[in-house]
Design a protein around this motif. Structure first.
Motif, PDB file in Angstrom:
ATOM      1  N   UNK A  15       0.459  -1.665  -0.522  1.00 37.57           N
ATOM      2  CA  UNK A  15       0.106   0.147   0.354  1.00 37.57           C
ATOM      3  C   UNK A  15       1.052   1.556  -0.282  1.00 37.57           C
ATOM      4  N   UNK A  16       1.606   1.117   1.132  1.00 35.78           N
ATOM      5  CA  UNK A  16       2.812   2.775   0.849  1.00 35.78           C
ATOM      6  C   UNK A  16       3.837   2.665   1.459  1.00 35.78           C
ATOM      7  N   UNK A  17       4.537   1.472   0.859  1.00 31.71           N
ATOM      8  CA  UNK A  17       5.736   1.298   1.543  1.00 31.71           C
ATOM      9  C   UNK A  17       7.232   1.627  -0.385  1.00 31.71           C
ATOM     10  N   UNK A  18       8.136   2.015   0.178  1.00 33.52           N
ATOM     11  CA  UNK A  18       9.059   1.305  -0.399  1.00 33.52           C
ATOM     12  C   UNK A  18      10.697   0.053  -0.198  1.00 33.52           C
ATOM     13  N   UNK A  19      11.192  -0.302  -1.170  1.00 30.72           N
ATOM     14  CA  UNK A  19      12.076  -1.222  -1.085  1.00 30.72           C
ATOM     15  C   UNK A  19      13.827  -0.403  -1.225  1.00 30.72           C
ATOM     16  N   UNK A  20      14.370   0.468  -0.415  1.00 31.59           N
ATOM     17  CA  UNK A  20      15.248   0.474  -0.977  1.00 31.59           C
ATOM     18  C   UNK A  20      16.414  -0.415  -0.769  1.00 31.59           C
ATOM     19  N   UNK A  21      17.446  -0.974  -1.147  1.00 31.90           N
ATOM     20  CA  UNK A  21      18.397  -1.568  -1.575  1.00 31.90           C
ATOM     21  C   UNK A  21      20.002  -1.704  -1.602  1.00 31.90           C
ATOM     22  N   UNK A  22      20.483  -2.250  -0.737  1.00 36.90           N
ATOM     23  CA  UNK A  22      22.085  -1.496  -0.831  1.00 36.90           C
ATOM     24  C   UNK A  22      22.416  -2.905  -0.928  1.00 36.90           C
ATOM     25  N   UNK A  23      23.724  -3.059  -1.157  1.00 38.49           N
ATOM     26  CA  UNK A  23      24.986  -3.867  -1.089  1.00 38.49           C
ATOM     27  C   UNK A  23      24.708  -4.869  -0.373  1.00 38.49           C
ATOM     28  N   UNK A  24      24.774  -4.664   0.599  1.00 38.95           N
ATOM     29  CA  UNK A  24      24.904  -5.413   1.846  1.00 38.95           C
ATOM     30  C   UNK A  24      22.852  -5.853   2.712  1.00 38.95           C
ATOM     31  N   UNK A  25      22.595  -4.750   2.586  1.00 38.06           N
ATOM     32  CA  UNK A  25      21.299  -4.199   3.474  1.00 38.06           C
ATOM     33  C   UNK A  25      20.478  -3.695   2.731  1.00 38.06           C
ATOM     34  N   UNK A  26      19.009  -4.317   3.663  1.00 35.78           N
ATOM     35  CA  UNK A  26      17.462  -3.801   2.647  1.00 35.78           C
ATOM     36  C   UNK A  26      16.883  -2.771   4.313  1.00 35.78           C
ATOM     37  N   UNK A  27      16.776  -1.891   3.165  1.00 34.04           N
ATOM     38  CA  UNK A  27      15.877  -0.793   4.053  1.00 34.04           C
ATOM     39  C   UNK A  27      14.041  -0.944   3.625  1.00 34.04           C
ATOM     40  N   UNK A  28      13.893  -1.013   4.205  1.00 31.46           N
ATOM     41  CA  UNK A  28      11.966  -1.677   3.829  1.00 31.46           C
ATOM     42  C   UNK A  28      11.467  -0.067   4.730  1.00 31.46           C
ATOM     43  N   UNK A  29      10.967   1.371   3.718  1.00 37.36           N
ATOM     44  CA  UNK A  29      10.215   2.326   4.521  1.00 37.36           C
ATOM     45  C   UNK A  29       8.797   2.374   4.604  1.00 37.36           C
ATOM     46  N   UNK A  30       8.276   2.504   5.138  1.00 37.14           N
ATOM     47  CA  UNK A  30       6.588   2.404   5.181  1.00 37.14           C
ATOM     48  C   UNK A  30       6.126   3.534   5.550  1.00 37.14           C
ATOM     49  N   UNK A  31       4.895   4.226   4.993  1.00 34.37           N
ATOM     50  CA  UNK A  31       4.497   5.522   4.897  1.00 34.37           C
ATOM     51  C   UNK A  31       3.085   6.129   5.745  1.00 34.37           C
ATOM     52  N   UNK A  32       2.613   6.221   6.364  1.00 36.12           N
ATOM     53  CA  UNK A  32       1.164   5.961   6.985  1.00 36.12           C
ATOM     54  C   UNK A  32       1.408   8.129   6.721  1.00 36.12           C
ATOM     55  N   UNK A  33       0.092   8.641   5.507  1.00 36.13           N
ATOM     56  CA  UNK A  33       0.262   9.265   5.707  1.00 36.13           C
ATOM     57  C   UNK A  33      -1.581   9.739   6.429  1.00 36.13           C
ATOM     58  N   UNK A  34      -1.152  11.407   6.697  1.00 40.48           N
ATOM     59  CA  UNK A  34      -2.101  11.811   7.483  1.00 40.48           C
ATOM     60  C   UNK A  34      -3.535  12.402   6.972  1.00 40.48           C
TER      61      UNK A  34
END
Length: 179
Positions: A15-34
């Protein structure tokens, strides 16, 4: 798929995620809009803040790391990072088809084939980041007075997927508005 917590997380990412893949790690970012800072007499930021505790209680045991929470005016961002080899990251990548943004995600076929309880958990996760409830049925003389609005900007394929999943669960879809 048989894990309700993973289905919930996948719904939030879809629904509101972004997957930021790095060389060794991945960041999962989820935005909850108001969407509105005041929703029918209730402060949206206070409501979201109260929900974050519930969300963290569901997800942190699954993820195995603490979720970072940042509030920025009209949105709250949840994020966590794990090494690329981690099973959870590999599974998220597999279900999301190695795409990176909710602007292009689709509901995975495995969700459509899952049992009803898994479909519902996926929709709960998706709704927690894309939906809001309004008192709007009074004008139609309907005995219940609230309607859920799920807003999927940009990704028209996902809007159709959500409608199909709702109808699969016998949940009526009143309208789909485009543009």
């Amino acid at each position: 798929m048989s894990n309700p917590e993973f289905a919930y997380l996948l719904g939030m990412v879809t629904g509101k995620g972004t997957i930021i893949r790095g060389r060794t790690a991945t960041e999962i970012r989820i935005e909850i809009p108001h969407k509105n800072l005041i929703i029918e007499g209730m402060d949206a930021q206070t409501s979201v803040k109260a929900s974050i505790t519930d969300i963290k209680e569901i997800l942190e045991p699954l993820i195995g790391v603490r979720i970072s929470v940042t509030s920025l005016g009209n949105k709250t961002i949840l994020l966590f990072e794990k090494i690329n080899a981690d099973f959870l990251i590999r599974e998220i990548n597999r279900y999301m088809g190695n795409l990176i943004s909710c602007k292009e995600f689709r509901i995975p076929n495995e969700i459509f084939m899952a049992p009803s309880d898994i479909k519902k958990e996926f929709l709960r996760g998706l709704a927690d980041v894309t939906a809001h409830i309004r008192r709007s049925n009074v004008a139609y003389g309907i005995p219940y007075n609230h309607r859920v609005y799920i807003e999927i900007p940009v990704n028209w394929f996902l809007a159709v997927d959500v409608a199909n999943l709702l109808m699969d669960l016998d949940i009526p879809v009143h309208t789909i508005d485009w543009g």
